[in-house]
Write an enzyme that holds these catalytic residues in place. Sequence first.
Site, PDB file in Angstrom:
ATOM      1  N   GLY A 214     -28.298  30.019  91.309  1.00 26.57           N
ATOM      2  CA  GLY A 214     -29.702  30.245  91.658  1.00 26.57           C
ATOM      3  C   GLY A 214     -30.239  29.130  92.522  1.00 26.57           C
ATOM      4  N   ASN A 215     -31.561  29.062  92.633  1.00 26.43           N
ATOM      5  CA  ASN A 215     -32.191  27.981  93.401  1.00 26.43           C
ATOM      6  C   ASN A 215     -33.530  27.653  92.748  1.00 26.43           C
ATOM      7  OD1 ASN A 215     -34.367  29.642  94.729  1.00 26.43           O
ATOM      8  ND2 ASN A 215     -32.545  30.731  95.457  1.00 26.43           N
ATOM      9  N   HIS A 216     -34.259  26.734  93.357  1.00 26.30           N
ATOM     10  CA  HIS A 216     -35.467  26.198  92.703  1.00 26.30           C
ATOM     11  C   HIS A 216     -36.738  27.006  92.969  1.00 26.30           C
ATOM     12  CE1 HIS A 216     -33.375  22.711  91.259  1.00 26.30           C
ATOM     13  NE2 HIS A 216     -32.922  22.440  92.473  1.00 26.30           N
ATOM     14  N   SER A 217     -36.647  28.150  93.607  1.00 27.58           N
ATOM     15  CA  SER A 217     -37.878  28.893  93.916  1.00 27.58           C
ATOM     16  C   SER A 217     -38.532  29.409  92.632  1.00 27.58           C
ATOM     17  CB  SER A 217     -37.561  30.067  94.844  1.00 27.58           C
ATOM     18  OG  SER A 217     -38.703  30.880  94.978  1.00 27.58           O
ATOM     19  N   ALA A 281     -36.425  32.969  98.267  1.00 30.33           N
ATOM     20  CA  ALA A 281     -35.242  32.164  98.563  1.00 30.33           C
ATOM     21  C   ALA A 281     -34.047  33.021  98.138  1.00 30.33           C
ATOM     22  CB  ALA A 281     -35.298  30.855  97.805  1.00 30.33           C
TER      23      ALA A 281
END
Length: 427
Positions: A214-217, A281
């Site tokens: 995943g990512n930090h969005s 994102a």
Amino acid sequence: MAPILSGKRIVLGVSGGIAAYKAVTLASRLTQANALVDVIMTHSAAKFVAPVTFQGITQRSVATDTFEFWHDAGRLRIGHVALAHAADLFIIAPATAHTIARLALGLSDDLLSITALSYKGPMLLAPAMETNMWTHPATMGNVQTLRDWGVDFIGPEEGRLASGEVGEGRVAEPEDIFEVACKVIGRGGPLDGLRVVITAGGTREPIDPVRFMGNHSTGKMGAALARAARDLGAETVLVHAPLAVPPPGGVSLVPVHTAQQMYAAVMEELPQTDVLIGAAAVADYRPSDSVNYKLKKSPQQQVISLERTPDILHEVGRQRGEASPGPQLVIGFAAETNDLEANAVDKLERKNLDLVVLNDVSAPDSGFAVDTNRVTLFERDGNREAWPLMSKDEVAQAIMQRIVARLGRLDWKRSQPKAEDGSIESR
Ligand code: PMT
């Protein structure tokens, strides 16, 4: 913040039920958004919450009696006439079965019902009652009558009721009523009749049933854009990966997890979309061998091979170049840490976008997760604009104004607050 409510006159009717206490939070939320809130309480509502509570919160008079007069622009006016004529929006929260019935029958035997009958404009009801009262054919019929007249409803919700039982009948949460109030008052705004689709959040690409890439969005930027579009009258769709913030009310939500799901959802929306904004994102890669069992640890090094995901905006841009005209505007975000400008311009051209919003995600006050953003706009015609640090809501509102301008809707007329200073003087 919701500038759509600033200076607007709102009559908040409170009818008699235990949920009347929640109307205090709603009155506070509306007042904080700089709306001028005139509270009308039924006599039974005043048994649940003292009028002085609303008076303190709104810093305006609270009305309970039909035979009261109001000072309005130097004139003494009959209370219900003054309130009804001044209002931009009429909310009743909680709306009891009895109040709903009186509205549907056109009765006018107290200040709340007589003011409602004198009022022409958007109205939002938040019902609260026992489940059997809500589902009774009489109530259902009354609700339908009001809906047919154009009255909006929010709730009721499932939950614990005053009786202690659990069922449908619980009043909607004040924040949700607030959000839908913004939508109702925003109708007819400069994005009226347009469908705006926004992507938000960070996609999650499964490795196994318990792990993902995943990512930090958080979805804050996308949610702010959805609120801003909704408040200008757009029919708004938020295609979102898991959000770390409450989703905005009054917009259609399409929840997804992966890039592939987001791609499919956007492609389904595309034929009906006027403006598409990619604030999500989206993972560029996903594990190519995702398994449906939990991977066990082992002493060996694990290697996860990755494959490309579909590039949603790139595909939208490609289709625009072909037979179908596609959306009138396609806007992307560029989350960059280096070579900011070159990367933003590359995305603008390669994805065939009208506008790219560049955010430097290496700055601590900009990009992922924070409430603020510092962005630079790159437009197709070569125009470039760096905006100062703003809240994500402000960035979203400014982007919507740019969209309004690009669509030639700057001169759109929408009803203005009724009075210059918005005041009915205190009694
Ligand atoms: O959600 P927040 O915590 O509020 O953070 C906001 C944000 C930083 C996520 C947001 O402001 C932002 O910059 N979103 C885009 C992030 C991104 O993935 O940028 P990108 O440079 O990788 O992609 C460029 C554009 O193509 C983006 O509009 C993206 O949505 C889109 N894209 C990317 C990959 C892909 N497979 N499909 C796409 O459509």
